[in-house]
Design a protein around this motif. Structure first.
Motif, short mmCIF file in Angstrom:
data_model
loop_
_atom_site.label_atom_id
_atom_site.label_comp_id
_atom_site.label_asym_id
_atom_site.label_seq_id
_atom_site.Cartn_x
_atom_site.Cartn_y
_atom_site.Cartn_z
N ARG A 63 0.86 -1.19 0.00
CA ARG A 63 0.00 0.00 0.00
C ARG A 63 0.89 1.23 0.00
N ILE A 64 0.63 2.16 -0.95
CA ILE A 64 1.43 3.38 -1.05
C ILE A 64 0.52 4.60 -1.09
N ARG A 65 1.11 5.75 -0.78
CA ARG A 65 0.42 7.02 -0.90
C ARG A 65 1.32 7.98 -1.68
N ILE A 66 0.76 8.58 -2.70
CA ILE A 66 1.44 9.64 -3.46
C ILE A 66 0.52 10.84 -3.41
N ASP A 67 1.02 11.93 -2.83
CA ASP A 67 0.20 13.11 -2.55
C ASP A 67 -0.98 12.64 -1.69
N ASP A 68 -2.21 12.80 -2.14
CA ASP A 68 -3.36 12.37 -1.34
C ASP A 68 -3.99 11.09 -1.89
N ARG A 69 -3.33 10.46 -2.83
CA ARG A 69 -3.88 9.28 -3.50
C ARG A 69 -3.25 8.01 -2.92
N GLU A 70 -4.08 7.06 -2.53
CA GLU A 70 -3.60 5.78 -2.03
C GLU A 70 -3.85 4.71 -3.08
N GLU A 71 -2.87 3.83 -3.26
CA GLU A 71 -2.96 2.73 -4.23
C GLU A 71 -2.44 1.46 -3.58
N ARG A 72 -2.85 0.33 -4.15
CA ARG A 72 -2.33 -0.98 -3.76
C ARG A 72 -1.58 -1.55 -4.94
N LEU A 73 -0.38 -2.05 -4.71
CA LEU A 73 0.41 -2.71 -5.74
C LEU A 73 0.36 -4.21 -5.46
N ILE A 74 -0.13 -4.97 -6.43
CA ILE A 74 -0.18 -6.42 -6.31
C ILE A 74 1.05 -6.95 -7.03
N VAL A 75 2.02 -7.43 -6.28
CA VAL A 75 3.36 -7.73 -6.80
C VAL A 75 3.50 -9.22 -7.13
N GLU A 76 3.95 -9.48 -8.36
CA GLU A 76 4.33 -10.82 -8.81
C GLU A 76 5.83 -10.78 -9.07
N THR A 77 6.57 -11.78 -8.63
CA THR A 77 8.02 -11.80 -8.87
C THR A 77 8.36 -12.96 -9.81
N ARG A 78 9.41 -12.77 -10.58
CA ARG A 78 9.90 -13.79 -11.50
C ARG A 78 11.42 -13.87 -11.39
N GLN A 79 11.98 -15.07 -11.62
CA GLN A 79 13.43 -15.25 -11.60
C GLN A 79 14.08 -14.65 -12.85
N ARG A 80 13.30 -14.51 -13.91
CA ARG A 80 13.77 -13.87 -15.13
C ARG A 80 12.59 -13.14 -15.75
N ALA A 81 12.89 -12.17 -16.59
CA ALA A 81 11.83 -11.44 -17.27
C ALA A 81 11.17 -12.36 -18.29
N PRO A 82 9.88 -12.23 -18.50
CA PRO A 82 9.22 -13.11 -19.47
C PRO A 82 9.62 -12.73 -20.90
N TYR A 83 9.60 -13.73 -21.79
CA TYR A 83 9.78 -13.46 -23.20
C TYR A 83 8.47 -12.88 -23.72
N ARG A 84 8.52 -12.20 -24.86
CA ARG A 84 7.30 -11.59 -25.40
C ARG A 84 6.18 -12.61 -25.59
N GLY A 85 6.54 -13.82 -26.03
CA GLY A 85 5.54 -14.85 -26.23
C GLY A 85 4.90 -15.34 -24.95
N GLU A 86 5.54 -15.09 -23.81
CA GLU A 86 5.02 -15.53 -22.52
C GLU A 86 4.12 -14.50 -21.85
N LEU A 87 3.96 -13.34 -22.46
CA LEU A 87 3.15 -12.29 -21.83
C LEU A 87 1.71 -12.73 -21.66
N THR A 88 1.21 -13.56 -22.56
CA THR A 88 -0.17 -14.04 -22.44
C THR A 88 -0.31 -15.06 -21.31
N ASN A 89 0.82 -15.63 -20.84
CA ASN A 89 0.78 -16.62 -19.76
C ASN A 89 0.86 -16.01 -18.37
N LEU A 90 1.06 -14.69 -18.30
CA LEU A 90 1.11 -14.04 -16.98
C LEU A 90 -0.27 -14.12 -16.35
N PRO A 91 -0.33 -14.18 -15.02
CA PRO A 91 -1.63 -14.31 -14.35
C PRO A 91 -2.61 -13.24 -14.79
#
Length: 153
Positions: free
Chosen positions: A44-72
């Protein structure tokens, strides 16, 4: 305990002017179909008066372009928040493809592009990944001469 990958993301956020309000690790979310998703963290972060939630997914390597459709993808049952993919290094072109696929991202080198309606944190500090330090014998003519001398002594 804060995982180093998440700690790195927190430093990126704070240096960009965001105030971190809280971090929840290994958060489970079950969608309407009964599918269970586990996220590395929800920040949960606040920038100025705006609060947002970041839903974080981690990977051991960046996905290839063809794998972008396989992301959750949660479809219409996505928990409220900004989906952020964290990987060791995200190239400029892959970063643009991730944004086009609806993902925000950050990498271990301090690069990021975090977007939501009315919010954008973008930063590029490195155009190539850090090279890991390797331990090897000295190379080149001088190195080989030195190795020959040491073995002969």
């Amino acid at each position: 305990m804060i995982v180093p990958v998440i700690m790195n993301l927190l430093q990126i956020l704070e240096s960009s002017g965001a105030e971190v309000l809280g971090v929840d690790h290994d958060v489970d979310h079950t969608d309407d179909t009964g599918t269970r998703w586990t996220h590395a963290a929800v920040i949960r972060i606040r920038i100025d008066d705006r609060e947002e939630r970041l839903i974080v997914e981690t990977r051991q390597r960046a996905p290839y372009r063809g794998e972008l459709t396989n992301l959750p993808s949660w479809g219409g049952t996505e928990p409220r928040g900004i989906r952020v993919l964290v990987a060791p290094f995200v190239s400029e072109s892959l970063g643009q493809a991730l944004v086009a696929a609806g993902w925000s991202w950050a990498d271990h080198n301090g690069n990021c592009d975090i977007r939501s309606r009315g919010l954008r944190l973008a930063r590029r500090t490195a155009n190539r990944p850090e090279r890991p330090a390797t331990r090897s014998l000295p190379g080149g003519r001088g190195g080989l001469t030195m190795i020959r001398w040491l073995t002969s002594e």
